[in-house]
Scaffold this motif. Structure first.
Motif, mmCIF file in Angstrom:
data_model
loop_
_atom_site.group_PDB
_atom_site.id
_atom_site.type_symbol
_atom_site.label_atom_id
_atom_site.label_comp_id
_atom_site.label_asym_id
_atom_site.label_seq_id
_atom_site.Cartn_x
_atom_site.Cartn_y
_atom_site.Cartn_z
ATOM 1 N N ALA A 106 66.126 78.311 85.894
ATOM 2 C CA ALA A 106 64.932 77.755 86.544
ATOM 3 C C ALA A 106 65.255 76.528 87.392
ATOM 4 N N ASP A 107 66.415 75.901 87.135
ATOM 5 C CA ASP A 107 66.808 74.718 87.898
ATOM 6 C C ASP A 107 67.747 75.053 89.063
ATOM 7 N N ARG A 108 68.038 76.312 89.230
ATOM 8 C CA ARG A 108 68.932 76.735 90.310
ATOM 9 C C ARG A 108 68.143 76.984 91.605
ATOM 10 N N ARG A 109 68.835 76.803 92.724
ATOM 11 C CA ARG A 109 68.235 77.087 94.028
ATOM 12 C C ARG A 109 68.682 78.498 94.446
ATOM 13 N N ILE A 110 67.722 79.424 94.423
ATOM 14 C CA ILE A 110 68.032 80.833 94.649
ATOM 15 C C ILE A 110 67.241 81.352 95.846
ATOM 16 N N ALA A 111 67.934 82.028 96.756
ATOM 17 C CA ALA A 111 67.297 82.632 97.929
ATOM 18 C C ALA A 111 67.395 84.147 97.837
ATOM 19 N N LEU A 112 66.377 84.832 98.335
ATOM 20 C CA LEU A 112 66.386 86.293 98.410
ATOM 21 C C LEU A 112 66.536 86.717 99.862
ATOM 22 N N LEU A 113 67.412 87.683 100.099
ATOM 23 C CA LEU A 113 67.667 88.198 101.441
ATOM 24 C C LEU A 113 67.775 89.710 101.349
ATOM 25 N N TYR A 114 66.960 90.429 102.128
ATOM 26 C CA TYR A 114 67.032 91.887 102.034
ATOM 27 C C TYR A 114 66.558 92.568 103.311
ATOM 28 N N GLU A 115 67.112 93.775 103.541
ATOM 29 C CA GLU A 115 66.671 94.575 104.684
ATOM 30 C C GLU A 115 65.300 95.158 104.355
ATOM 31 N N ASP A 116 64.514 95.443 105.409
ATOM 32 C CA ASP A 116 63.081 95.665 105.210
ATOM 33 C C ASP A 116 62.660 97.120 105.011
ATOM 34 N N PRO A 137 70.407 77.171 99.485
ATOM 35 C CA PRO A 137 70.504 77.824 98.170
ATOM 36 C C PRO A 137 71.898 77.681 97.558
ATOM 37 N N GLU A 138 71.926 77.700 96.224
ATOM 38 C CA GLU A 138 73.202 77.804 95.517
ATOM 39 C C GLU A 138 73.633 79.268 95.417
ATOM 40 N N LEU A 139 72.629 80.138 95.265
ATOM 41 C CA LEU A 139 72.875 81.559 95.103
ATOM 42 C C LEU A 139 71.969 82.340 96.052
ATOM 43 N N VAL A 140 72.565 83.291 96.768
ATOM 44 C CA VAL A 140 71.788 84.202 97.603
ATOM 45 C C VAL A 140 71.881 85.596 96.995
ATOM 46 N N VAL A 141 70.728 86.179 96.673
ATOM 47 C CA VAL A 141 70.680 87.568 96.206
ATOM 48 C C VAL A 141 70.408 88.422 97.437
ATOM 49 N N TRP A 142 71.365 89.307 97.764
ATOM 50 C CA TRP A 142 71.366 89.977 99.066
ATOM 51 C C TRP A 142 71.377 91.489 98.871
ATOM 52 N N ILE A 143 70.336 92.156 99.365
ATOM 53 C CA ILE A 143 70.212 93.614 99.253
ATOM 54 C C ILE A 143 70.395 94.209 100.637
ATOM 55 N N GLY A 144 71.452 95.017 100.818
ATOM 56 C CA GLY A 144 71.700 95.563 102.141
ATOM 57 C C GLY A 144 72.664 96.723 102.136
ATOM 58 N N TYR A 145 72.772 97.381 103.290
ATOM 59 C CA TYR A 145 73.726 98.458 103.501
ATOM 60 C C TYR A 145 75.013 97.871 104.092
ATOM 61 N N GLY A 171 76.161 98.341 99.814
ATOM 62 C CA GLY A 171 76.717 97.565 100.918
ATOM 63 C C GLY A 171 77.730 96.522 100.492
ATOM 64 N N MET A 172 77.309 95.596 99.622
ATOM 65 C CA MET A 172 78.188 94.526 99.182
ATOM 66 C C MET A 172 79.268 95.047 98.228
ATOM 67 N N GLY A 173 79.085 96.272 97.732
ATOM 68 C CA GLY A 173 80.074 96.851 96.837
ATOM 69 C C GLY A 173 80.972 97.874 97.506
ATOM 70 N N ASP A 174 80.839 98.051 98.820
ATOM 71 C CA ASP A 174 81.620 99.057 99.530
ATOM 72 C C ASP A 174 83.115 98.733 99.414
ATOM 73 N N PRO A 175 83.936 99.672 98.930
ATOM 74 C CA PRO A 175 85.368 99.385 98.782
ATOM 75 C C PRO A 175 86.083 99.116 100.094
ATOM 76 N N ARG A 176 85.447 99.461 101.233
ATOM 77 C CA ARG A 176 86.041 99.197 102.547
ATOM 78 C C ARG A 176 85.779 97.778 103.035
ATOM 79 N N LEU A 177 85.000 96.997 102.289
ATOM 80 C CA LEU A 177 84.587 95.669 102.746
ATOM 81 C C LEU A 177 85.776 94.793 103.174
#
Length: 404
Positions: free
Chosen positions: A169-179, A226-234, A260-266
């Motif tokens: 609850a004390d962390r600065r968290i941002a959400l980022l995602y494709e629509d 933010p300290e942490l960005v939660v990012w949902i994407g391709y 996306g963030m788990g793609d082995p080609r990253l």
């Protein structure tokens, strides 16, 4: 003379019957598989196609299904709902398919599922995550894949694990995602889950997955410190965003969600140093280092010379769920029908250790077709070059990435 004629007729009938049964035993079981081979998310379909090749070879080398070879017929949807719906109609009306497999994004699968319900043809979903499809209460839709709700729950559980001594609850968290329904669905569910647990987000930013200039988007996220960005994407938009973050010298911790963030080609698409600077971990459907995926990983590496992606892993797993349903239906009747396939899916109860995923089991909810045993994993990038499963503890190979 009459006796001899009857004897010959009887022998001919027996031979004919034997030939029919032998032909049925050898005739391939053809199942259409819908996936985006072209278009902006073709990487998903190409990986799914490769997984289908490995699955088909593995199944047929082991004797097929009831002695009959499996033949997956690949259909390109481009990930577009209107194409997926049109192809679903063609396959069920002209091809009279008793079941269809979809290894597609949520938008395409949604279009196919709508028609499958009206036509009363079973559709097995191997890739789409959107929980909105499940919310419609379809009776002919069966989702092998986890849902947006599962992803949000796993992301929140992992954040609580990785926060260390400082309360979440004390962390600065941002959400980022494709629509799209996929990104927005998980992002909105995670934000509601955080709100319900007293964890506020410092910013919530969306973008279109077709946009390759994400510099303004990343600058907006950076401004919220933010300290942490939660990012949902391709894959494609994640690569564009990571390059923008480097240009801005923006280095938060990143928790990705999805392929996306788990793609082995990253590491081939961006400098591995960027991945390492962002301390990337990823909520995912599959990671090739878990023990139950070893045989698939070896076969995929041998055939294609590369690690299987999340898209490949989840589609491969769905094909074996399809195999189990086909075997069950064939035990009831040699003639596969839409009804026998629907009933077979409803009866399935496959233990998790018989899959290549992190699932607890594969068992479909009769109310909406959700896989009740679906469970995500979290894999962390090490040195920006390889992924190690770090969550849940039951299948973890390494340790979580802790926030400072």
């Amino acid at each position: 003379m009459r006796l001899r004629h009857c004897l010959y007729a009887g022998l001919a009938l027996a031979a004919s019957t034997l030939l029919i049964h032998e032909t049925q035993a050898q005739e391939a079981i053809r199942v259409p598989m819908m996936t985006p081979l072209t278009g902006s998310i073709a990487v998903l379909g190409q990986d799914s196609k490769k997984a289908a090749e490995v699955a088909q070879e593995t199944i047929n080398a082991a004797g097929g299904i009831g002695g009959r070879p499996l033949q997956l017929e690949i259909v390109d949807t481009q990930g577009r709902p209107e194409i997926a719906r049109r192809e679903m109609e063609r396959l069920t009306r002209e091809g009279r398919a008793p079941v269809v497999l979809a290894c597609d994004i949520s938008a395409g699968t949604s279009g196919a599922a709508q028609y499958a319900e009206s036509a009363q043809v079973p559709l097995l979903n191997g890739s789409a995550v959107s929980a909105d499809i499940l919310a419609r209460g379809y009776k002919w839709y069966f989702s092998h894949q986890m849902s947006s709700d599962d992803e949000a729950a796993t992301a929140f559980a992992y954040m609580k694990t990785a926060t260390g001594t400082k309360p979440l609850a004390d962390r600065r968290i941002a959400l980022l995602y494709e629509d799209s329904p996929r990104g927005a669905g998980t992002g909105e569910r995670l934000r509601k889950l955080m709100d319900a647990n007293g964890v506020k987000v410092v910013s919530e930013t969306t973008y279109n997955r077709a946009d390759r200039n994400l510099l303004p988007v990343m600058r907006k996220v950076q401004d919220s410190t933010p300290e942490l960005v939660v990012w949902i994407g391709y894959t494609e938009d994640v690569v564009a965003g990571m390059k923008a973050a480097r240009q801005l010298d923006f280095k938060p911790y990143v928790l990705g969600i999805g392929g996306g963030m788990g793609d082995p080609r990253l590491p081939e698409l961006v400098d591995p140093a960027i991945i390492e600077q962002l301390h990337v971990a990823n909520v995912d459907y599959f990671n090739p280092d878990i023990k139950r995926a070893a045989a698939f990983r070896e076969a995929y590496l041998k055939k294609f010379g590369a690690e299987p992606s999340s898209y490949a892993g989840t589609c491969y797993a769905a094909i074996f769920t399809l195999k189990a349903a086909l075997e069950s239906a064939l035990k009831a009747s040699p003639d596969l029908t839409t009804t026998s396939m629907r009933d077979a899916f409803r009866k399935l109860d496959i233990p998790g250790d018989q899959t290549v995923t992190s699932f607890r089991s594969i068992r479909f909810d009769p109310a909406n077709g959700r896989n009740l045993g679906a469970e995500d994993l979290v894999a962390a990038w090490v040195d920006g070059k390889r992924k190690v499963t770090v969550f849940p503890p039951s299948i973890a190979v390494g340790k979580p990435v802790m926030l400072p």
